[in-house]
Motif scaffolding. Structure first.
Motif, PDB file in Angstrom:
ATOM      1  N   ILE A  81       0.269   8.608 -14.788  1.00 15.78           N
ATOM      2  CA  ILE A  81      -0.743   7.651 -14.804  1.00 15.78           C
ATOM      3  C   ILE A  81      -0.126   6.219 -14.847  1.00 15.78           C
ATOM      4  CG2 ILE A  81      -2.932   6.723 -15.683  1.00 15.78           C
ATOM      5  CD1 ILE A  81      -3.638   9.735 -16.817  1.00 15.78           C
ATOM      6  N   VAL A  82       0.562   5.943 -15.856  1.00 15.28           N
ATOM      7  CA  VAL A  82       1.099   4.538 -15.977  1.00 15.28           C
ATOM      8  C   VAL A  82       1.989   4.142 -14.693  1.00 15.28           C
ATOM      9  CG1 VAL A  82       2.854   3.183 -17.445  1.00 15.28           C
ATOM     10  CG2 VAL A  82       0.898   4.465 -18.518  1.00 15.28           C
ATOM     11  N   ALA A  83       2.927   5.214 -14.512  1.00 15.59           N
ATOM     12  CA  ALA A  83       3.993   5.120 -13.302  1.00 15.59           C
ATOM     13  C   ALA A  83       3.389   4.791 -12.098  1.00 15.59           C
ATOM     14  CB  ALA A  83       5.107   6.170 -13.399  1.00 15.59           C
ATOM     15  N   VAL A  84       2.263   5.453 -11.537  1.00 13.24           N
ATOM     16  CA  VAL A  84       1.639   5.586 -10.183  1.00 13.24           C
ATOM     17  C   VAL A  84       0.407   4.715 -10.327  1.00 13.24           C
ATOM     18  CG1 VAL A  84       0.923   7.086  -8.310  1.00 13.24           C
ATOM     19  CG2 VAL A  84       2.936   7.533  -9.651  1.00 13.24           C
ATOM     20  N   GLU A  92       0.880  -1.305  -0.017  1.00 10.36           N
ATOM     21  CA  GLU A  92       0.082  -0.025  -0.021  1.00 10.36           C
ATOM     22  C   GLU A  92       0.990   1.126  -0.063  1.00 10.36           C
ATOM     23  OE1 GLU A  92      -2.909   0.097   3.019  1.00 10.36           O
ATOM     24  OE2 GLU A  92      -3.598  -1.990   2.664  1.00 10.36           O
ATOM     25  N   HIS A  93       0.366   2.216  -0.770  1.00  9.37           N
ATOM     26  CA  HIS A  93       1.146   3.600  -0.824  1.00  9.37           C
ATOM     27  C   HIS A  93       0.476   4.618  -0.033  1.00  9.37           C
ATOM     28  CE1 HIS A  93       3.258   1.464  -3.961  1.00  9.37           C
ATOM     29  NE2 HIS A  93       2.245   1.156  -4.341  1.00  9.37           N
ATOM     30  N   PRO A  94       1.309   5.474   0.377  1.00 12.29           N
ATOM     31  CA  PRO A  94       0.585   6.642   1.390  1.00 12.29           C
ATOM     32  C   PRO A  94      -0.275   7.502   0.328  1.00 12.29           C
ATOM     33  CG  PRO A  94       2.850   7.075   0.900  1.00 12.29           C
ATOM     34  CD  PRO A  94       2.699   5.565   0.359  1.00 12.29           C
ATOM     35  N   ILE A  95      -1.336   7.971   0.860  1.00  9.79           N
ATOM     36  CA  ILE A  95      -2.420   8.637   0.242  1.00  9.79           C
ATOM     37  C   ILE A  95      -1.621  10.130  -0.232  1.00  9.79           C
ATOM     38  CG2 ILE A  95      -3.119   9.998   2.213  1.00  9.79           C
ATOM     39  CD1 ILE A  95      -5.568   8.482  -0.417  1.00  9.79           C
ATOM     40  N   LYS A  96      -0.551  10.533   0.455  1.00  8.01           N
ATOM     41  CA  LYS A  96       0.059  11.790  -0.001  1.00  8.01           C
ATOM     42  C   LYS A  96       0.791  11.476  -1.550  1.00  8.01           C
ATOM     43  CE  LYS A  96       3.684  14.867   0.982  1.00  8.01           C
ATOM     44  NZ  LYS A  96       4.910  14.879   1.499  1.00  8.01           N
ATOM     45  N   LEU A  97       1.231  10.454  -1.681  1.00  2.99           N
ATOM     46  CA  LEU A  97       1.585   9.891  -3.124  1.00  2.99           C
ATOM     47  C   LEU A  97       0.476  10.488  -4.223  1.00  2.99           C
ATOM     48  CD1 LEU A  97       3.803   8.990  -5.211  1.00  2.99           C
ATOM     49  CD2 LEU A  97       2.811   6.567  -4.676  1.00  2.99           C
ATOM     50  N   TYR A  98      -0.574   9.889  -3.930  1.00  2.00           N
ATOM     51  CA  TYR A  98      -1.813   9.994  -5.045  1.00  2.00           C
ATOM     52  C   TYR A  98      -2.422  11.244  -4.928  1.00  2.00           C
ATOM     53  CZ  TYR A  98      -1.903   4.829  -5.078  1.00  2.00           C
ATOM     54  OH  TYR A  98      -1.520   3.759  -5.173  1.00  2.00           O
ATOM     55  N   LEU A  99      -2.278  12.302  -3.907  1.00  2.00           N
ATOM     56  CA  LEU A  99      -2.752  13.593  -3.921  1.00  2.00           C
ATOM     57  C   LEU A  99      -1.822  14.391  -4.661  1.00  2.00           C
ATOM     58  CD1 LEU A  99      -4.050  13.733  -0.329  1.00  2.00           C
ATOM     59  CD2 LEU A  99      -5.297  13.640  -2.547  1.00  2.00           C
ATOM     60  N   VAL A 100      -0.373  13.887  -4.588  1.00  2.00           N
ATOM     61  CA  VAL A 100       0.729  14.682  -5.461  1.00  2.00           C
ATOM     62  C   VAL A 100       0.367  14.588  -6.909  1.00  2.00           C
ATOM     63  CG1 VAL A 100       2.905  14.846  -5.770  1.00  2.00           C
ATOM     64  CG2 VAL A 100       1.953  15.201  -3.229  1.00  2.00           C
ATOM     65  N   VAL A 101       0.196  13.381  -7.493  1.00  4.41           N
ATOM     66  CA  VAL A 101       0.087  12.714  -8.485  1.00  4.41           C
ATOM     67  C   VAL A 101      -1.235  13.711  -9.153  1.00  4.41           C
ATOM     68  CG1 VAL A 101      -0.302  11.054 -10.299  1.00  4.41           C
ATOM     69  CG2 VAL A 101       1.436  10.812  -8.470  1.00  4.41           C
TER      70      VAL A 101
END
Length: 118
Positions: free
Chosen positions: A67-70, A19-28
């Motif tokens: 999109i592909v990377a994250v 699982e990845h931190p939500i911060k990563l998705y918000l930054v992306v």
């Protein structure tokens, strides 16, 4: 021996459910919003010519890469899988570029041969 295999299987299972931190998705998402705004600004500011298409393609490739990377988790995949997915489209783009150059040469040759070139 069986204990070591069970430990390896547990490690593989733990890696599979990462699982990845939500911060990563918000930054992306933030970067995708900024890149989309830049893409819309190209139209809003009526940029024309090669600059327009260059900017649109750059924004499109950056967004697709994020999109592909994250979101498709390509950043965390094995290098062999990354190569298997990314190399064929890159090869197709190289071949299209070569065909475009070839078409310019073919057009020039035909115009010269048939005497239509001034």
């Amino acid at each position: 021996m069986a204990h070591a295999e069970a430990h390896d299987a547990a490690a593989v299972a733990a890696d599979a459910h990462q699982e990845h931190p939500i911060k990563l998705y918000l930054v992306v998402w933030g970067w995708l919003f900024i890149l989309s705004a830049g893409s819309y600004m190209v139209d809003y500011l009526h940029v024309q010519g090669y600059l327009r298409w260059s900017l649109i393609l750059i924004f499109m490739m950056l967004k697709a890469g994020l999109i592909v990377a994250v979101f498709m988790h390509m950043a965390w995949e094995r290098l062999a899988l990354v190569y298997a997915i990314l190399v064929p489209p890159i090869a197709v783009l190289v071949f299209v570029w070569i065909m475009a150059i070839e078409s310019e040469h073919t057009l020039w040759t035909r115009l010269t041969f048939f005497g239509l070139n001034p």
